[in-house]
Enzyme design. Sequence first.
Site, PDB file in Angstrom:
ATOM      1  N   PRO A   8       0.794  -1.224   0.000  1.00  0.00           N
ATOM      2  CA  PRO A   8       0.000   0.000   0.000  1.00  0.00           C
ATOM      3  C   PRO A   8       0.829   1.277   0.000  1.00  0.00           C
ATOM      4  CG  PRO A   8      -0.891  -1.561   1.574  1.00  0.00           C
ATOM      5  CD  PRO A   8       0.401  -2.136   1.078  1.00  0.00           C
ATOM      6  N   ASN A   9       0.357   2.209  -0.789  1.00  0.00           N
ATOM      7  CA  ASN A   9       0.876   3.573  -0.905  1.00  0.00           C
ATOM      8  C   ASN A   9       2.189   3.690  -1.666  1.00  0.00           C
ATOM      9  OD1 ASN A   9      -1.298   4.790   0.531  1.00  0.00           O
ATOM     10  ND2 ASN A   9      -0.393   4.015   2.423  1.00  0.00           N
ATOM     11  N   ARG A  16       4.372  11.186  -2.432  1.00  0.00           N
ATOM     12  CA  ARG A  16       4.117  11.036  -0.994  1.00  0.00           C
ATOM     13  C   ARG A  16       5.403  11.253  -0.195  1.00  0.00           C
ATOM     14  NH1 ARG A  16       4.052   5.552   2.011  1.00  0.00           N
ATOM     15  NH2 ARG A  16       3.367   6.182   4.070  1.00  0.00           N
ATOM     16  N   TYR A  21      10.834   9.507   1.258  1.00  0.00           N
ATOM     17  CA  TYR A  21      10.955   8.474   0.225  1.00  0.00           C
ATOM     18  C   TYR A  21      11.677   8.925  -1.040  1.00  0.00           C
ATOM     19  CZ  TYR A  21       7.497   6.269   3.202  1.00  0.00           C
ATOM     20  OH  TYR A  21       6.843   5.724   4.281  1.00  0.00           O
ATOM     21  N   ASN A  73       8.155  -5.223  -0.148  1.00  0.00           N
ATOM     22  CA  ASN A  73       8.018  -4.038   0.693  1.00  0.00           C
ATOM     23  C   ASN A  73       6.543  -3.984   1.053  1.00  0.00           C
ATOM     24  OD1 ASN A  73       7.655  -1.522   1.834  1.00  0.00           O
ATOM     25  ND2 ASN A  73       9.124  -0.523   0.487  1.00  0.00           N
ATOM     26  N   ALA A  76       2.771  -0.284   5.113  1.00  0.00           N
ATOM     27  CA  ALA A  76       2.202  -0.277   6.463  1.00  0.00           C
ATOM     28  C   ALA A  76       1.734  -1.657   6.918  1.00  0.00           C
ATOM     29  CB  ALA A  76       1.048   0.719   6.540  1.00  0.00           C
ATOM     30  N   GLU A  97      12.405  -8.891   3.093  1.00  0.00           N
ATOM     31  CA  GLU A  97      11.606  -7.686   3.345  1.00  0.00           C
ATOM     32  C   GLU A  97      12.489  -6.463   3.134  1.00  0.00           C
ATOM     33  OE1 GLU A  97       9.802  -5.719   7.323  1.00  0.00           O
ATOM     34  OE2 GLU A  97       9.073  -7.740   6.876  1.00  0.00           O
ATOM     35  N   HIS A  99      12.528  -2.027   3.015  1.00  0.00           N
ATOM     36  CA  HIS A  99      11.894  -0.731   3.268  1.00  0.00           C
ATOM     37  C   HIS A  99      12.817   0.362   2.756  1.00  0.00           C
ATOM     38  CE1 HIS A  99       8.754  -2.548   5.634  1.00  0.00           C
ATOM     39  NE2 HIS A  99       9.699  -3.319   6.152  1.00  0.00           N
ATOM     40  N   ARG A 106      11.924   6.086  12.582  1.00  0.00           N
ATOM     41  CA  ARG A 106      10.673   6.821  12.372  1.00  0.00           C
ATOM     42  C   ARG A 106       9.736   6.630  13.561  1.00  0.00           C
ATOM     43  NH1 ARG A 106       8.389   5.809   6.676  1.00  0.00           N
ATOM     44  NH2 ARG A 106       7.160   7.607   7.305  1.00  0.00           N
TER      45      ARG A 106
END
Length: 145
Positions: A8-9, A16, A21, A73, A76, A97, A99, A106
């Site tokens: 998502p996103n 964004r 990012y 990735n 969320a 995984e 990111h 964060r």
Amino acid sequence: MLLVLNGPNLNRLGLREPQVYGSLTLEDLERQCEAWGAELSESVTCRQSNFEGQLLEWIHEAQEQGFTGIVINPGALTHYSYALRDAIAGQPLPVVEVHISNVDAREEFRHRSVTAAVCHGKISGLGFLGYRLAMEYLTEQVPVT
């Protein structure tokens, strides 16, 4: 043959939170992954979905479709999706995984990954380079046929 999944996103890359990012887009990332795959003599398929169920289906079908490893990735979903965790755990392919941002630097809720424990590794905070490192690892783990 590697499968690169973005959750998502991530379709909003470049728009964004560019301070987190960067300014490159999902299309830029996918082109880069395909180029890195070519350097590694690996075919790469990139997919993105904002829907958890779609990601689950792609993970479930990955081995049957001939993939030998997965870079994911989860966005969320990393922090709360036990369904995603179970899908990764319930299939035999190696998964890394990734990111883009350093999730541990964060917000507190981003410090916990429910999916990392069932992945072969986790790369965080290295931008797009994290995808390449994950692909290199998966390429080394899979015997060439």
